[in-house]
Design an enzyme around this catalytic site. Structure first.
Site, PDB file in Angstrom:
ATOM      1  N   GLY A   1     -98.005  80.903 115.443  1.00  0.00           N
ATOM      2  CA  GLY A   1     -98.139  81.704 116.911  1.00  0.00           C
ATOM      3  C   GLY A   1     -98.053  80.207 117.682  1.00  0.00           C
ATOM      4  O   GLY A   1     -98.246  79.159 117.688  1.00  0.00           O
TER       5      GLY A   1
ATOM      6  N   ASP B   1    -109.175  76.614 114.672  1.00  0.00           N
ATOM      7  CA  ASP B   1    -109.968  76.645 113.555  1.00  0.00           C
ATOM      8  C   ASP B   1    -108.988  75.278 112.745  1.00  0.00           C
ATOM      9  O   ASP B   1    -109.290  75.493 110.933  1.00  0.00           O
ATOM     10  CB  ASP B   1    -108.814  77.832 112.656  1.00  0.00           C
ATOM     11  CG  ASP B   1    -107.457  78.204 112.963  1.00  0.00           C
ATOM     12  OD1 ASP B   1    -106.896  77.143 113.744  1.00  0.00           O
ATOM     13  OD2 ASP B   1    -107.382  79.233 112.107  1.00  0.00           O
TER      14      ASP B   1
ATOM     15  N   ARG C   1     -92.678  82.383 112.025  1.00  0.00           N
ATOM     16  CA  ARG C   1     -93.073  82.439 110.439  1.00  0.00           C
ATOM     17  C   ARG C   1     -92.128  82.606 109.324  1.00  0.00           C
ATOM     18  O   ARG C   1     -92.033  83.980 109.255  1.00  0.00           O
ATOM     19  CB  ARG C   1     -95.003  83.564 110.980  1.00  0.00           C
ATOM     20  CG  ARG C   1     -95.863  83.834 111.704  1.00  0.00           C
ATOM     21  CD  ARG C   1     -96.788  84.425 111.651  1.00  0.00           C
ATOM     22  NE  ARG C   1     -97.232  84.713 113.056  1.00  0.00           N
ATOM     23  CZ  ARG C   1     -98.479  83.607 113.364  1.00  0.00           C
ATOM     24  NH1 ARG C   1     -98.344  82.899 112.612  1.00  0.00           N
ATOM     25  NH2 ARG C   1     -99.052  83.610 114.417  1.00  0.00           N
TER      26      ARG C   1
ATOM     27  N   THR D   1    -102.366  75.824 118.014  1.00  0.00           N
ATOM     28  CA  THR D   1    -103.026  77.308 117.796  1.00  0.00           C
ATOM     29  C   THR D   1    -104.157  77.522 118.988  1.00  0.00           C
ATOM     30  O   THR D   1    -105.310  76.650 119.362  1.00  0.00           O
ATOM     31  CB  THR D   1    -103.704  77.368 116.586  1.00  0.00           C
ATOM     32  OG1 THR D   1    -104.184  78.765 116.568  1.00  0.00           O
ATOM     33  CG2 THR D   1    -104.910  76.270 115.960  1.00  0.00           C
TER      34      THR D   1
ATOM     35  N   ASP E   1    -106.246  79.524 117.952  1.00  0.00           N
ATOM     36  CA  ASP E   1    -107.401  79.923 117.161  1.00  0.00           C
ATOM     37  C   ASP E   1    -108.797  78.784 117.350  1.00  0.00           C
ATOM     38  O   ASP E   1    -110.665  78.822 116.711  1.00  0.00           O
ATOM     39  CB  ASP E   1    -107.081  80.104 116.110  1.00  0.00           C
ATOM     40  CG  ASP E   1    -106.351  81.596 115.989  1.00  0.00           C
ATOM     41  OD1 ASP E   1    -106.618  82.094 116.981  1.00  0.00           O
ATOM     42  OD2 ASP E   1    -105.477  81.242 114.880  1.00  0.00           O
TER      43      ASP E   1
ATOM     44  N   ASP F   1    -102.876  76.277 111.176  1.00  0.00           N
ATOM     45  CA  ASP F   1    -103.122  76.888 109.571  1.00  0.00           C
ATOM     46  C   ASP F   1    -102.195  76.626 109.048  1.00  0.00           C
ATOM     47  O   ASP F   1    -101.797  76.124 108.245  1.00  0.00           O
ATOM     48  CB  ASP F   1    -103.924  78.022 109.780  1.00  0.00           C
ATOM     49  CG  ASP F   1    -104.714  78.349 108.426  1.00  0.00           C
ATOM     50  OD1 ASP F   1    -105.685  77.634 108.296  1.00  0.00           O
ATOM     51  OD2 ASP F   1    -104.169  78.759 107.688  1.00  0.00           O
TER      52      ASP F   1
ATOM     53  N   ARG G   1    -116.331  92.983 132.832  1.00  0.00           N
ATOM     54  CA  ARG G   1    -117.769  93.198 133.817  1.00  0.00           C
ATOM     55  C   ARG G   1    -118.295  93.516 135.334  1.00  0.00           C
ATOM     56  O   ARG G   1    -119.306  94.632 134.973  1.00  0.00           O
ATOM     57  CB  ARG G   1    -118.715  91.709 133.716  1.00  0.00           C
ATOM     58  CG  ARG G   1    -120.295  92.031 134.226  1.00  0.00           C
ATOM     59  CD  ARG G   1    -120.744  90.355 134.661  1.00  0.00           C
ATOM     60  NE  ARG G   1    -120.971  89.813 132.642  1.00  0.00           N
ATOM     61  CZ  ARG G   1    -121.820  89.942 132.338  1.00  0.00           C
ATOM     62  NH1 ARG G   1    -122.846  91.137 132.162  1.00  0.00           N
ATOM     63  NH2 ARG G   1    -121.863  89.485 130.885  1.00  0.00           N
TER      64      ARG G   1
ATOM     65  N   ARG H   1    -107.682  85.341 114.738  1.00  0.00           N
ATOM     66  CA  ARG H   1    -107.685  85.289 113.344  1.00  0.00           C
ATOM     67  C   ARG H   1    -108.896  85.474 112.721  1.00  0.00           C
ATOM     68  O   ARG H   1    -109.761  86.212 113.160  1.00  0.00           O
ATOM     69  CB  ARG H   1    -106.191  84.627 112.023  1.00  0.00           C
ATOM     70  CG  ARG H   1    -106.024  85.090 111.671  1.00  0.00           C
ATOM     71  CD  ARG H   1    -104.419  83.707 111.627  1.00  0.00           C
ATOM     72  NE  ARG H   1    -105.294  82.395 111.435  1.00  0.00           N
ATOM     73  CZ  ARG H   1    -105.562  81.444 109.919  1.00  0.00           C
ATOM     74  NH1 ARG H   1    -105.225  82.225 109.013  1.00  0.00           N
ATOM     75  NH2 ARG H   1    -105.738  80.639 109.699  1.00  0.00           N
TER      76      ARG H   1
HETATM   77  O1  F6P Z   1    -102.596  82.007 115.019  1.00  0.00           O
HETATM   78  C1  F6P Z   1    -102.843  83.060 116.751  1.00  0.00           C
HETATM   79  C2  F6P Z   1    -102.621  84.051 116.521  1.00  0.00           C
HETATM   80  O2  F6P Z   1    -102.201  84.352 117.604  1.00  0.00           O
HETATM   81  C3  F6P Z   1    -104.428  84.995 116.293  1.00  0.00           C
HETATM   82  O3  F6P Z   1    -105.234  84.340 116.527  1.00  0.00           O
HETATM   83  C4  F6P Z   1    -103.669  85.931 115.952  1.00  0.00           C
HETATM   84  O4  F6P Z   1    -104.569  86.906 114.925  1.00  0.00           O
HETATM   85  C5  F6P Z   1    -102.247  85.744 115.198  1.00  0.00           C
HETATM   86  O5  F6P Z   1    -101.781  84.579 115.564  1.00  0.00           O
HETATM   87  C6  F6P Z   1    -101.034  87.198 115.739  1.00  0.00           C
HETATM   88  O6  F6P Z   1     -99.950  86.897 114.597  1.00  0.00           O
HETATM   89  P1  F6P Z   1     -99.134  87.262 115.693  1.00  0.00           P
HETATM   90  O7  F6P Z   1     -98.358  87.091 116.677  1.00  0.00           O
HETATM   91  O8  F6P Z   1     -97.496  87.412 114.740  1.00  0.00           O
HETATM   92  O9  F6P Z   1     -99.223  89.047 115.565  1.00  0.00           O
END
Ligand code: F6P
Length: 356
Positions: free
Chosen positions: A44, A163, A105, A159, A161, A136, A188, A205
């Site tokens: 991503g 993570d 990916r 990323t 995330d 990841d 809000r 994720r």
């Molecule tokens: O890893 C980054 C991310 O944006 C996650 O937060 C999310 O779950 C995923 O990629 C979405 O992936 P895609 O853009 O392939 O739908």
């Protein structure tokens, strides 16, 4: 006054001129064998990737190396989508979200055949070192690839995330959290005007970093993250208690990977348990992945991009550059993805206190 006469041999003269050449051409010489660096973004995209690409390209050129862009991540590596980059290719990119190298990916890369094809393409283009920017999946791919093929590589954490172990923050996380905060603040205003319960789902994720940070920063009444199990009964008690106290504005921030299955499912569960409750669901989605990177992300990318090239020249390989307590550090690829990244202790504690 008598002028001094120096005798200079032809060899000395050539030596002298030769040594001056790098300075004249503004080229730095180093002791490494590396000459052609391939760089790519994978998985991503995240805001700040372009700033990292720019830092890698410009540092490489400063060091007398030739950078090559590998387009569309590992898939582009397999297909040989490789092109030399010049300093002008990265002009006017530091402030742009997304990635000028595109990303993907790749399922094919996770096969023996795919990895072999990718390595053959690197050899064909005489690439002798790599810098990969990704999350990841990128590092899991790297672990497998470098078990089989020997080519020095440095990774950068890219990323939203956050993570990955080995860095306090990943490139893009700060921007994504700020985007989420801006959206939740707006929600809000309307939530408060209507006395409604709003459930906002953020990305991440299977990690809860975006939910935790944006939830705290927006003063959310409840934060649901995969790292912490919550009892539905307790949440229902809280909401009913809020209703008794006439505290009707309720913002619930939920991570997409939470055990309740995201915002829609959480809303459905609450509606079945609390009669008369009015909920609205907002899924922030890919808006969190775009936009101009924040100052923090631009600085992180610039520092890590520079560090990656210097690390390769110093002989480092198969490690990710990260920032821990403000210092650049390096962590082997497998360690970055081996375990779930822990939260700072105080962050979890203050959620319990401040969301009441
Ligand atoms: O890893 C980054 C991310 O944006 C996650 O937060 C999310 O779950 C995923 O990629 C979405 O992936 P895609 O853009 O392939 O739908």
């Amino acid at each position: 006054m008598q002028s001094e006469i120096f005798e200079v041999s032809a060899v000395d003269f050539l030596n002298y001129e030769y040594k001056k050449l790098p300075l004249l051409l503004n080229i730095q010489y180093h002791m490494s064998n590396i000459q052609r660096i391939g760089l790519m973004t994978s998985g991503g995209d995240s805001p700040g990737m372009n700033a990292a690409i720019r830092a890698i390209v410009r540092t490489a050129i400063y060091e007398g190396l030739q950078p090559f862009g590998i387009y569309r991540g590992y898939q582009g590596m397999i297909e040989g989508q490789i092109k030399a980059l010049q300093t002008t290719d990265v002009s006017n990119t530091i402030h742009r979200g997304g990635t000028i190298l595109k990303t993907a990916r790749s399922k094919e890369f996770m096969t023996e055949e795919g990895m072999k094809k990718a390595y053959e393409q690197l050899k064909k283009h005489d690439i002798d070192a790599l810098v990969m920017i990704g999350g990841d999946g990128t590092f899991r791919g790297a672990v497998e690839f470098f078990k089989r093929f020997d080519i020095p590589a440095i990774g950068l954490p890219g990323t939203i995330d956050n993570d990955l172990n080995g860095t306090d923050f990943t490139i893009g996380f700060d921007t994504a959290v700020n985007t989420a905060i801006q959206a939740i603040d707006k929600i809000r205003d309307t939530a408060d005007s209507h006395d409604r319960v709003f459930i906002v789902e953020v990305m991440g994720r299977d990690a809860g970093y975006i939910a935790l940070y944006s939830g705290i920063a927006c003063g959310a009444e409840h934060i649901f993250i995969p790292e912490k199990a919550e009892s539905l009964d307790m949440i229902i008690d809280h909401i009913q208690d809020d209703q008794l106290r006439k505290k009707l504005t309720n913002i619930i921030v939920v991570a997409e990977g939470d055990e309740f299955g995201g915002a829609q499912e959480l809303s459905r569960l609450l509606l079945t348990k609390i009669p008369g409750l009015e909920t609205r669901v907002t899924i922030l989605g890919h808006v969190q992945r775009g936009g101009a990177p924040t100052c923090n992300d631009r600085l992180l990318s610039s520092r890590l991009g520079y560090a990656a090239v210097q690390a390769l020249l110093a002989g480092k390989k198969n490690e990710m550059a990260g920032l821990i307590n403000g210092e650049i550090c390096f962590t082997p690829f497998d360690q970055c993805v081996k375990t779930r990244k822990p939260f700072p202790d105080d962050m979890m504690k203050i959620v319990d206190v401040l969301t009441k």
